[in-house]
Scaffold this active site. Sequence first.
Site, PDB file in Angstrom:
ATOM      1  N   LEU A  65      36.964  26.012  44.814  1.00 52.59           N
ATOM      2  CA  LEU A  65      36.054  25.290  43.911  1.00 52.59           C
ATOM      3  C   LEU A  65      35.455  26.208  42.841  1.00 52.59           C
ATOM      4  CD1 LEU A  65      34.205  22.951  46.476  1.00 52.59           C
ATOM      5  CD2 LEU A  65      36.427  22.626  45.371  1.00 52.59           C
ATOM      6  N   ASP A  90      39.169  31.211  49.163  1.00 51.18           N
ATOM      7  CA  ASP A  90      39.455  32.031  47.981  1.00 51.18           C
ATOM      8  C   ASP A  90      40.710  32.855  48.286  1.00 51.18           C
ATOM      9  OD1 ASP A  90      39.665  33.908  45.992  1.00 51.18           O
ATOM     10  OD2 ASP A  90      37.523  34.402  45.948  1.00 51.18           O
ATOM     11  N   ILE A  91      41.814  32.459  47.698  1.00 49.20           N
ATOM     12  CA  ILE A  91      43.079  33.136  48.033  1.00 49.20           C
ATOM     13  C   ILE A  91      43.159  34.539  47.441  1.00 49.20           C
ATOM     14  CG2 ILE A  91      44.386  30.994  48.375  1.00 49.20           C
ATOM     15  CD1 ILE A  91      45.701  31.645  45.598  1.00 49.20           C
ATOM     16  N   THR A 117      52.783  30.007  31.934  1.00 44.43           N
ATOM     17  CA  THR A 117      52.444  29.421  30.641  1.00 44.43           C
ATOM     18  C   THR A 117      53.481  29.789  29.585  1.00 44.43           C
ATOM     19  OG1 THR A 117      50.905  29.685  28.767  1.00 44.43           O
ATOM     20  CG2 THR A 117      50.838  31.380  30.432  1.00 44.43           C
ATOM     21  N   SER A 157      46.181  37.022  25.155  1.00 44.27           N
ATOM     22  CA  SER A 157      44.804  37.092  25.678  1.00 44.27           C
ATOM     23  C   SER A 157      44.889  37.714  27.069  1.00 44.27           C
ATOM     24  CB  SER A 157      44.196  35.686  25.804  1.00 44.27           C
ATOM     25  OG  SER A 157      44.804  34.988  26.889  1.00 44.27           O
ATOM     26  N   TYR A 181      43.919  36.335  29.789  1.00 45.86           N
ATOM     27  CA  TYR A 181      44.485  35.290  30.663  1.00 45.86           C
ATOM     28  C   TYR A 181      46.010  35.295  30.591  1.00 45.86           C
ATOM     29  CZ  TYR A 181      46.614  30.722  31.302  1.00 45.86           C
ATOM     30  OH  TYR A 181      47.492  29.726  31.640  1.00 45.86           O
ATOM     31  N   HIS A 182      46.550  35.287  29.365  1.00 47.29           N
ATOM     32  CA  HIS A 182      48.016  35.262  29.239  1.00 47.29           C
ATOM     33  C   HIS A 182      48.624  36.539  29.815  1.00 47.29           C
ATOM     34  CE1 HIS A 182      46.994  32.204  26.103  1.00 47.29           C
ATOM     35  NE2 HIS A 182      48.013  31.615  26.682  1.00 47.29           N
ATOM     36  N   LYS A 197      49.386  36.247  33.384  1.00 46.46           N
ATOM     37  CA  LYS A 197      50.594  35.448  33.661  1.00 46.46           C
ATOM     38  C   LYS A 197      51.855  36.283  33.440  1.00 46.46           C
ATOM     39  CE  LYS A 197      48.649  31.405  34.500  1.00 46.46           C
ATOM     40  NZ  LYS A 197      48.825  30.634  35.716  1.00 46.46           N
ATOM     41  N   VAL A 222      48.644  21.085  28.406  1.00 45.32           N
ATOM     42  CA  VAL A 222      48.689  19.770  29.037  1.00 45.32           C
ATOM     43  C   VAL A 222      47.680  18.855  28.344  1.00 45.32           C
ATOM     44  CG1 VAL A 222      48.533  18.500  31.201  1.00 45.32           C
ATOM     45  CG2 VAL A 222      49.279  20.885  31.215  1.00 45.32           C
ATOM     46  N   LEU A 279      44.649  19.235  21.994  1.00 48.04           N
ATOM     47  CA  LEU A 279      44.753  17.798  21.675  1.00 48.04           C
ATOM     48  C   LEU A 279      43.651  16.985  22.360  1.00 48.04           C
ATOM     49  CD1 LEU A 279      46.090  15.427  20.344  1.00 48.04           C
ATOM     50  CD2 LEU A 279      47.865  15.483  22.073  1.00 48.04           C
ATOM     51  N   GLU A 318      45.676  36.307  16.041  1.00 45.09           N
ATOM     52  CA  GLU A 318      47.063  35.828  15.996  1.00 45.09           C
ATOM     53  C   GLU A 318      47.424  35.545  14.551  1.00 45.09           C
ATOM     54  OE1 GLU A 318      47.331  32.022  18.009  1.00 45.09           O
ATOM     55  OE2 GLU A 318      45.646  31.195  16.905  1.00 45.09           O
TER      56      GLU A 318
HETATM   57  N1  LIG Z   1      45.824  22.984  31.697  1.00 46.89           N
HETATM   58  C1  LIG Z   1      46.775  23.438  30.891  1.00 46.89           C
HETATM   59  O1  LIG Z   1      46.895  23.013  29.739  1.00 46.89           O
HETATM   60  C2  LIG Z   1      47.734  24.489  31.406  1.00 46.89           C
HETATM   61  C3  LIG Z   1      48.755  24.903  30.539  1.00 46.89           C
HETATM   62  C4  LIG Z   1      49.654  25.875  30.982  1.00 46.89           C
HETATM   63  C5  LIG Z   1      49.531  26.402  32.253  1.00 46.89           C
HETATM   64  N2  LIG Z   1      48.518  25.975  33.073  1.00 46.89           N
HETATM   65  C6  LIG Z   1      48.419  26.592  34.396  1.00 46.89           C
HETATM   66  O2  LIG Z   1      48.348  25.610  35.393  1.00 46.89           O
HETATM   67  C7  LIG Z   1      47.464  26.032  36.431  1.00 46.89           C
HETATM   68  C8  LIG Z   1      46.425  24.949  36.660  1.00 46.89           C
HETATM   69  O3  LIG Z   1      45.694  24.732  35.459  1.00 46.89           O
HETATM   70  P1  LIG Z   1      44.516  23.690  35.420  1.00 46.89           P
HETATM   71  O4  LIG Z   1      44.353  23.251  34.018  1.00 46.89           O
HETATM   72  O5  LIG Z   1      44.690  22.692  36.486  1.00 46.89           O
HETATM   73  O6  LIG Z   1      43.297  24.644  35.779  1.00 46.89           O
HETATM   74  P2  LIG Z   1      41.946  24.314  36.601  1.00 46.89           P
HETATM   75  O7  LIG Z   1      41.009  25.427  36.330  1.00 46.89           O
HETATM   76  O8  LIG Z   1      41.507  22.919  36.331  1.00 46.89           O
HETATM   77  O9  LIG Z   1      42.456  24.404  38.121  1.00 46.89           O
HETATM   78  C9  LIG Z   1      42.635  25.612  38.806  1.00 46.89           C
HETATM   79  C10 LIG Z   1      42.106  25.422  40.214  1.00 46.89           C
HETATM   80  O10 LIG Z   1      42.330  26.638  40.950  1.00 46.89           O
HETATM   81  C11 LIG Z   1      41.161  26.932  41.707  1.00 46.89           C
HETATM   82  N3  LIG Z   1      41.134  28.383  41.913  1.00 46.89           N
HETATM   83  C12 LIG Z   1      41.057  29.361  40.968  1.00 46.89           C
HETATM   84  N4  LIG Z   1      41.054  30.574  41.555  1.00 46.89           N
HETATM   85  C13 LIG Z   1      41.140  30.355  42.889  1.00 46.89           C
HETATM   86  C14 LIG Z   1      41.163  31.214  44.021  1.00 46.89           C
HETATM   87  N5  LIG Z   1      41.079  32.539  43.885  1.00 46.89           N
HETATM   88  N6  LIG Z   1      41.255  30.669  45.270  1.00 46.89           N
HETATM   89  C15 LIG Z   1      41.348  29.315  45.426  1.00 46.89           C
HETATM   90  N7  LIG Z   1      41.299  28.448  44.380  1.00 46.89           N
HETATM   91  C16 LIG Z   1      41.209  28.977  43.128  1.00 46.89           C
HETATM   92  C17 LIG Z   1      40.002  26.412  40.852  1.00 46.89           C
HETATM   93  O11 LIG Z   1      38.837  26.137  41.609  1.00 46.89           O
HETATM   94  C18 LIG Z   1      40.617  25.150  40.228  1.00 46.89           C
HETATM   95  O12 LIG Z   1      40.340  24.001  41.000  1.00 46.89           O
HETATM   96  C19 LIG Z   1      46.851  27.357  35.989  1.00 46.89           C
HETATM   97  O13 LIG Z   1      47.466  28.419  36.647  1.00 46.89           O
HETATM   98  C20 LIG Z   1      47.135  27.395  34.511  1.00 46.89           C
HETATM   99  O14 LIG Z   1      47.301  28.699  34.057  1.00 46.89           O
HETATM  100  C21 LIG Z   1      47.623  25.033  32.670  1.00 46.89           C
END
Ligand SMILES: NC(=O)c1ccc[n+]([C@@H]2O[C@H](COP(=O)([O-])OP(=O)(O)OC[C@H]3O[C@@H](n4cnc5c(N)ncnc54)[C@H](O)[C@@H]3O)[C@@H](O)[C@H]2O)c1
Length: 404
Positions: free
Chosen positions: A33, A74-75, A145, A187, A189-190, A193, A219, A247, A332
């Site tokens: 969470l 927390d993984i 990503t 970034s 974050y990227h 990945k 997404v 978007l 960028e």
């Molecule tokens: N949303 C997008 O547009 C998008 C685009 C490309 C890639 N992604 C990738 O998809 C994945 C999901 O994205 P999202 O938009 O659902 O993100 P989100 O933040 O809504 O969901 C991620 C979930 O992971 C949980 N989490 C994070 N670290 C954790 C940990 N250490 N232990 C347990 N739970 C943990 C968070 O509580 C959250 O519920 C991400 O890895 C993101 O990089 C998302």
Amino acid sequence: MKIFVLGGDGFCGWPTSLHLSKLGHDVTIIDNLSRRNIDNELEAGSLTPIRPMGTRLKTWQEGTGRTLRYENLDIASNYHRLLTLIGEQRPDAIIHFAEQRAAPYSMKSSWHKRYTVNNNLNATHNTLAAIVESGVDVHLVHLGTMGVYGYGTAGMKIPEGYLPIEVTTDDGEKIRQEILYPANPGSIYHMTKTQDQLFFAYYAKNDGLRITDLHQGIVWGTNTVDTMADERLINRFDYDGDYGTVLNRFLMQAAVGYPLTVHGTGGQTRAFIHIQDTVRCLQLAVENPPERGERVKILNQMTETHRVRDLAQLVADTTGATIEHVPNPRKEDAENELHVKNDLFLDLGLEPTTLQQGLLDEVTNIARHYAHRANLDKIPCTSTWTREQRPGAPQAAPRHKETV
Ligand SMILES: NC(=O)c1ccc[n+]([C@@H]2O[C@H](COP(=O)([O-])OP(=O)(O)OC[C@H]3O[C@@H](n4cnc5c(N)ncnc54)[C@H](O)[C@@H]3O)[C@@H](O)[C@H]2O)c1
């Protein structure tokens, strides 16, 4: 199949969990969470009223008769609990969404950079190490990503993960091979990945793990058929300057009468996918694992590309919203082209949901319905990629070309 969904409380993970559960899979959500806690930190919650996990699970059970299990874990830090769960439950597949996923959030401060690196790299590495230590033959499906490729191409279509190259040996022999497409993160974050990709390549090679890495575009959309079934199952909708993606953010801004904030010229081209296609892609990925000993299977999970200013214009034309250009917080190129291959998912049977008016209306309607929950002060992006971009920061001296 028995499936763990790491990050199953999030924007992509929650609808994916429901979709897989509806198909009859035995799904366990693992999530600490942390994303909900970040809402507290940023004082900007989901526009939609997402319910506590207990309510979500009970509603799903009542509506479908299916049980979703949940572990708050927390993984990134609780390795042994994760290892125990894998050893006891012996999942066939683990879908890994559990990372800090916002580029602007990862650039807010050195604390946020370090948090994103610690969380994302340890989350991924702990999962891989636990699969090996458990001895369970798990198929790991990770959400990466499109941003790992960077946003420019040398005039070619970005391939799915691997770049064919030809090298000439000292003997003049020409050798062809495929290498991981050069990483070009934009970034912190990227960058996490791109590091994940190396972990996967190593564990596939060294331990024969079966791994699929999905290079996902941005997404858009809010709900899937499953999250729409009951308001208590509603998916999260991020609109703030850190987590709101382009978007969805425009559609929400139009719905609440806020100008569409285009960063820079809006000449950035990005890849997109609708949330309903995300869950379908996850199903296809889980159903089509690589063989043991195969290299990491990389698929580009996107259905179309669009230039940001064109999206803003489209939303402005259909809603009457105005457009405002604001400084780009990112470092960028102002303009870029993006051509991407996505044949692998099309071959597996994906029928892309492209940007259609009906779906844009769905997001706009959701945004209008919950507009009273929006805090408009949270819409601007306050993160900057460099110190010089911060408001009031002394400007860097202009760069002069070397003359010698
Ligand atoms: N949303 C997008 O547009 C998008 C685009 C490309 C890639 N992604 C990738 O998809 C994945 C999901 O994205 P999202 O938009 O659902 O993100 P989100 O933040 O809504 O969901 C991620 C979930 O992971 C949980 N989490 C994070 N670290 C954790 C940990 N250490 N232990 C347990 N739970 C943990 C968070 O509580 C959250 O519920 C991400 O890895 C993101 O990089 C998302």
